[in-house]
Write a protein that holds these residues in place. Structure first.
Motif, PDB file in Angstrom:
ATOM      1  N   LEU A  10       0.842  -1.191   0.000  1.00 20.84           N
ATOM      2  CA  LEU A  10       0.000   0.000   0.000  1.00 20.84           C
ATOM      3  C   LEU A  10       0.886   1.253   0.000  1.00 20.84           C
ATOM      4  CD1 LEU A  10      -2.798  -1.260   2.439  1.00 20.84           C
ATOM      5  CD2 LEU A  10      -2.733  -1.305  -0.076  1.00 20.84           C
ATOM      6  N   ASP A  22       1.518   3.519   1.967  1.00 26.61           N
ATOM      7  CA  ASP A  22       2.281   3.824   3.182  1.00 26.61           C
ATOM      8  C   ASP A  22       3.349   2.765   3.459  1.00 26.61           C
ATOM      9  OD1 ASP A  22       0.758   1.688   3.967  1.00 26.61           O
ATOM     10  OD2 ASP A  22      -0.197   2.693   5.667  1.00 26.61           O
ATOM     11  N   GLN A  33       2.850  -0.450   3.915  1.00 27.99           N
ATOM     12  CA  GLN A  33       2.317  -1.667   4.541  1.00 27.99           C
ATOM     13  C   GLN A  33       2.100  -2.758   3.499  1.00 27.99           C
ATOM     14  OE1 GLN A  33      -0.614  -1.834   7.961  1.00 27.99           O
ATOM     15  NE2 GLN A  33      -1.176   0.130   7.068  1.00 27.99           N
ATOM     16  N   ILE A  34       2.362  -4.010   3.885  1.00 28.58           N
ATOM     17  CA  ILE A  34       2.114  -5.133   2.981  1.00 28.58           C
ATOM     18  C   ILE A  34       0.729  -5.696   3.251  1.00 28.58           C
ATOM     19  CG2 ILE A  34       2.824  -7.465   2.321  1.00 28.58           C
ATOM     20  CD1 ILE A  34       5.715  -6.609   3.073  1.00 28.58           C
ATOM     21  N   LEU A  35      -0.080  -5.707   2.215  1.00 21.45           N
ATOM     22  CA  LEU A  35      -1.411  -6.318   2.297  1.00 21.45           C
ATOM     23  C   LEU A  35      -1.254  -7.803   2.008  1.00 21.45           C
ATOM     24  CD1 LEU A  35      -4.594  -5.735   2.345  1.00 21.45           C
ATOM     25  CD2 LEU A  35      -4.416  -5.826  -0.139  1.00 21.45           C
ATOM     26  N   LEU A  84      -3.210   3.145  -6.280  1.00 24.14           N
ATOM     27  CA  LEU A  84      -3.558   2.898  -4.872  1.00 24.14           C
ATOM     28  C   LEU A  84      -2.590   1.926  -4.204  1.00 24.14           C
ATOM     29  CD1 LEU A  84      -7.461   2.565  -5.182  1.00 24.14           C
ATOM     30  CD2 LEU A  84      -6.144   4.583  -4.515  1.00 24.14           C
ATOM     31  N   LEU A 100      -6.014   6.660   0.942  1.00 25.35           N
ATOM     32  CA  LEU A 100      -4.998   5.600   0.900  1.00 25.35           C
ATOM     33  C   LEU A 100      -3.629   6.133   0.495  1.00 25.35           C
ATOM     34  CD1 LEU A 100      -6.975   2.587  -0.655  1.00 25.35           C
ATOM     35  CD2 LEU A 100      -6.565   3.119   1.757  1.00 25.35           C
ATOM     36  N   TYR A 150     -11.911   3.397 -10.519  1.00 20.82           N
ATOM     37  CA  TYR A 150     -12.002   2.446  -9.407  1.00 20.82           C
ATOM     38  C   TYR A 150     -13.348   1.733  -9.397  1.00 20.82           C
ATOM     39  CZ  TYR A 150      -8.157   5.417  -7.707  1.00 20.82           C
ATOM     40  OH  TYR A 150      -7.002   6.134  -7.603  1.00 20.82           O
ATOM     41  N   ASP A 173      -6.059  -9.298   8.369  1.00 23.90           N
ATOM     42  CA  ASP A 173      -4.751  -8.752   8.051  1.00 23.90           C
ATOM     43  C   ASP A 173      -4.682  -7.295   8.520  1.00 23.90           C
ATOM     44  OD1 ASP A 173      -2.188  -8.745   6.557  1.00 23.90           O
ATOM     45  OD2 ASP A 173      -3.239  -7.303   5.280  1.00 23.90           O
ATOM     46  N   ALA A 201      -2.914  -4.729   7.581  1.00 24.15           N
ATOM     47  CA  ALA A 201      -2.921  -3.728   6.505  1.00 24.15           C
ATOM     48  C   ALA A 201      -4.320  -3.586   5.904  1.00 24.15           C
ATOM     49  CB  ALA A 201      -1.917  -4.109   5.419  1.00 24.15           C
ATOM     50  N   LYS A 202      -5.016  -4.703   5.797  1.00 20.19           N
ATOM     51  CA  LYS A 202      -6.384  -4.653   5.284  1.00 20.19           C
ATOM     52  C   LYS A 202      -7.275  -3.849   6.227  1.00 20.19           C
ATOM     53  CE  LYS A 202     -10.410  -7.498   4.150  1.00 20.19           C
ATOM     54  NZ  LYS A 202     -10.940  -8.824   3.812  1.00 20.19           N
ATOM     55  N   ALA A 209      -6.495  -0.162   5.939  1.00 23.79           N
ATOM     56  CA  ALA A 209      -7.045   0.414   4.701  1.00 23.79           C
ATOM     57  C   ALA A 209      -8.563   0.527   4.785  1.00 23.79           C
ATOM     58  CB  ALA A 209      -6.630  -0.431   3.505  1.00 23.79           C
ATOM     59  N   ALA A 217      -9.411   3.552   6.787  1.00 26.51           N
ATOM     60  CA  ALA A 217      -9.151   4.789   6.031  1.00 26.51           C
ATOM     61  C   ALA A 217     -10.265   5.041   5.014  1.00 26.51           C
ATOM     62  CB  ALA A 217      -7.795   4.696   5.335  1.00 26.51           C
ATOM     63  N   ILE A 218     -10.714   3.965   4.348  1.00 31.59           N
ATOM     64  CA  ILE A 218     -11.788   4.122   3.350  1.00 31.59           C
ATOM     65  C   ILE A 218     -13.094   4.529   4.024  1.00 31.59           C
ATOM     66  CG2 ILE A 218     -13.231   2.834   1.733  1.00 31.59           C
ATOM     67  CD1 ILE A 218     -10.616   1.181   1.097  1.00 31.59           C
TER      68      ILE A 218
END
Lengths: 473, 473
Positions: free
Chosen positions: A176, A178, A180-182, A208, A459, B195, B445, B447-448, B451, B454-455
């Motif tokens: 992502l 920032d 971070q690993i998704l 994104l 994001l 998107y 997760d 990171a998920k 995110a 944030a969304i």
């Protein structure tokens, strides 16, 4: 939303070199600054070729710290300029070309896990070696990389049966904005645990985050195939024929392609060596491909379809391939049409889609409206089963495309306005990139655009990810 | 993220009444404050039943101005409490029940456009009347509404062949949390313009906006069906049998359901009137359903599959339905298993999925680990073709579920920890709602989750949309 980004300069490159293994960071050679249409040219940039997701994360974090723009780079085959930034400060080009591993394959699950840099053809081959099919198939498959296919939600010839790239993806790993690993490489067919970030990243063209790996769906390979080239009375008859074919073969209609007489005529004109099956080229014809399971007979089925369609007045002539050589001949015509077009030289071409039942109206009205602009030849063909037409406009014999440069904009607006009025899309499969940012603003739904901007800001608050692509910087 | 929301009080209701047609706004009756599991109970709330998307937009804008929480309400059949808020200030319940129109149907396009309040069974019927299939099918289809199905990305019995609800949707109309109307009712199969907000709203359980209408995919109705009940050697053999079935029938395998002996035994115990085909209930069996195109023979095909599977040592007994009555008998067994379970009374039940090839390991380990907790009966069955198992734990004969209340948490953790360790999902088809918010935080997760937050903050900065569902308020 305006962000002040810094250039990826020598000092930035030095910082990256200090943090990453030798050979990861270099100056970008010319090929990374070009794109196939030759419309955009990037500025001198820093190139990074990470070997792992961790390294991608390090690079993104460092770019965020330095406020340097990042262009995720796949095979460089995109047609709308998402892979090149001609405007902003020199960016970091992040090429996935060293991350090409097929991480795992699960034939009994119909699942394959692959890194984003793998070339599409290699993914197809890996599936085939496991006696499975990965159905994404497109002209650039020898150099396009799967991460780019995902980033652009690529289409191609398998969409009718198997869907777009997004429909072939079960899960994603990504970095992502920032850093971070998704970790979303799920192999699950059912998973209702929160927002679907996979579908948000697919088709976002790297704005994104960076896709680093994906879990892909595989399919059983069709046990046998059948091909027919049928003469239809009209585009409307073609649509009805597709419905009829689905009654006979269910989901097993693999391709349904519309060909206009102009396509055959261009081949006669520019590639006379190509064998044409009809003495007189028909005004409208469709190429039907079946990929059947073991327990069906394609010849018998296609004959029955022809008979029923003839009785209904939809078709009045046609050929069912009697051998794989004949099937290859039919396909050769369809696949040579773009080359025929190139040799004639189009004034402009369009990647549009409309609702299936609007296709006849689109073809009729577009022809009439273009005739008001001037005297042109039109070759309209393509994935009619998906509502996706290639609608290309050509000068008359003896004239060159360059004579019409000042009419190009009017022609484009004519085709796009009509597409939009019929509920269609001005980018069926290529995406927005940098080429269609203004078109998206013109034709896009305002609420959609405002939500897209809010998501982008949430994001990627620094605006480092593929600046200027999809959304105006 | 904490938002101070105001209650939907009498004054707020008055403001709404002044802005909307008579009869739109009332107090919520008890049925809107309950949910099927009886776990959550809502507080007295204001109920609005808008008749149009414009009215929905007005309601959302007014709720945003007043900072009142909004719960989008479909059929109220969800199983994780997304439709009831027991904690926050009394919300506005926004029921779509008056927006039930089938706006249009395009049989040749395989497309149907419907308002969110339409009941699933009515959508199925409208498709059928146009000689098409809308394949979403689930137990609550007589009262579930399509907007709720989309909001939760419902699963059901058609997923193996046709996908989850999200796979059946081409476009959405929705009202976003700021009251803007998203006009996304496209009928296109290919559309790469920005998107994918459709997939973001689907499965968001009303936390990012209210779905007001959708464009749905239809399919050709199978011309003929075939059903078999085959005895397999193990769950692993079942998975291999599915691969083999796909070689024979391609995408036309419509259902592939696993049944354990415990399921048959519970039926013998609680519903002896149900006709069972086997003298001795087999340890593992699978119910296979084919929905074939016109040009195939299901009897011949199933016989060939059985022969090949027997030779490969995957199956050693089985029945191919010789009539629609026999097919109905087989399905009656599968469909009565949940009722049998209810009559026995489970200590706990789980809606989990794991990767297909992890199913044998899951079943083996879950059984062994649960045996360490105590002496239970386990009924493990379900949509094995999707990797989705219903894994339910029961007391032994002569004991009641209430004796095990203090072991429920340990059992749940055991099943969910193992699911997670095998790369599975703790909510395959029901969603998160309010019931699994903590589970999502535990197993999701990071990171998920970040995110997602944030969304949510970007699209719903006031936090009014279904507060406390999916994400902690």
């Amino acid at each position: 939303m305006t962000h002040t980004l810094n250039p990826a300069d020598a000092r930035f490159a030095e910082t990256l070199r200090a943090a990453l293994p030798d050979g990861t960071v270099s100056d970008a050679s010319a090929s990374y600054l070009e794109e196939p249409r030759g419309v955009y040219r990037g500025k001198a940039a820093v190139l990074a070729k990470p070997r792992s997701t961790q390294e991608v994360a390090t690079l993104i974090r460092m770019a965020a710290e330095a406020r340097v723009g990042v262009i995720p780079y796949g095979g460089g085959t995109g047609l709308v300029g998402a892979q090149v930034d001609p405007d902003g400060p020199p960016p970091l080009i992040l090429s996935l070309e060293r991350m090409t591993a097929i991480r795992a394959i699960y034939p009994d699950e119909n699942v394959l896990v692959v890194e984003a840099g793998a070339i599409l053809e290699d993914v197809q081959r890996a599936a085939e070696e496991a006696d499975r099919l990965f159905p994404l198939s497109l002209a650039a498959q020898g150099s396009a990389r799967i991460g780019g296919n995902l980033g652009t939600n690529a289409g191609g010839t398998g969409v009718l049966r198997y869907g777009n790239t997004r429909d072939l993806c079960l899960g994603l790993e990504a970095v992502l904005p920032d850093g971070q690993i998704l970790n979303g490489l799920t192999r699950l067919r059912k998973n209702n645990t929160g927002y679907d970030l996979r579908h948000l990243l697919i088709g976002a063209e790297g704005t994104l985050g960076v896709i680093t790996a994906a879990t892909l769906k595989l399919f059983a390979r069709p046990a046998q195939t059948g091909t027919a080239l049928l003469v239809v009375d009209s585009p409307s008859a073609a649509i009805k024929l597709l419905s009829m074919a689905r009654k006979h073969f269910g989901e097993m209609v693999s391709a349904f392609e519309l060909i206009h007489r102009q396509g055959y005529d261009f081949l006669t004109e520019t590639m006379p060596e190509i064998r044409q099956p009809f003495a007189l080229a028909p005004e409208w014809s469709v190429l039907i491909e079946l990929g059947l399971a073991a327990d069906m007979d394609p010849q018998v089925g296609l004959a029955a379809l022809f008979e029923e369609a003839a009785e209904a007045g939809l078709v009045h002539d046609g050929l069912i391939a009697q051998s794989s050589a004949q099937s290859a001949d039919f396909w050769n015509i369809r696949e040579s049409i773009p080359e025929g077009n190139r040799r004639v030289g189009s004034i402009c071409s369009h990647d549009i889609s409309v609702p299936l039942s609007a296709i006849p109206e689109f073809i009729e009205k577009a022809g009439a409206q273009i005739a008001l602009i001037g005297d042109f030849r039109i070759n309209c063909f393509g994935h009619v089963g998906d509502g996706n037409l290639h609608y290309n406009v050509f000068p008359h014999i003896g004239h060159s495309r360059d004579e019409y440069a000042d009419q190009r904009e009017a022609l484009k607006n004519c085709v796009h306005d009509l597409t939009d009025a019929l509920g269609g899309s001005i980018s069926a499969e290529h995406g927005i990139g940098r080429m269609k940012v203004a078109d998206l603003e013109k034709y896009g739904d305002p609420a959609k655009l405002s939500a897209m901007r809010a998501i982008k800001a949430a994001l990627d608050p620094l605006g480092i990810m593929n600046p200027g692509a999809v959304l105006r910087r």
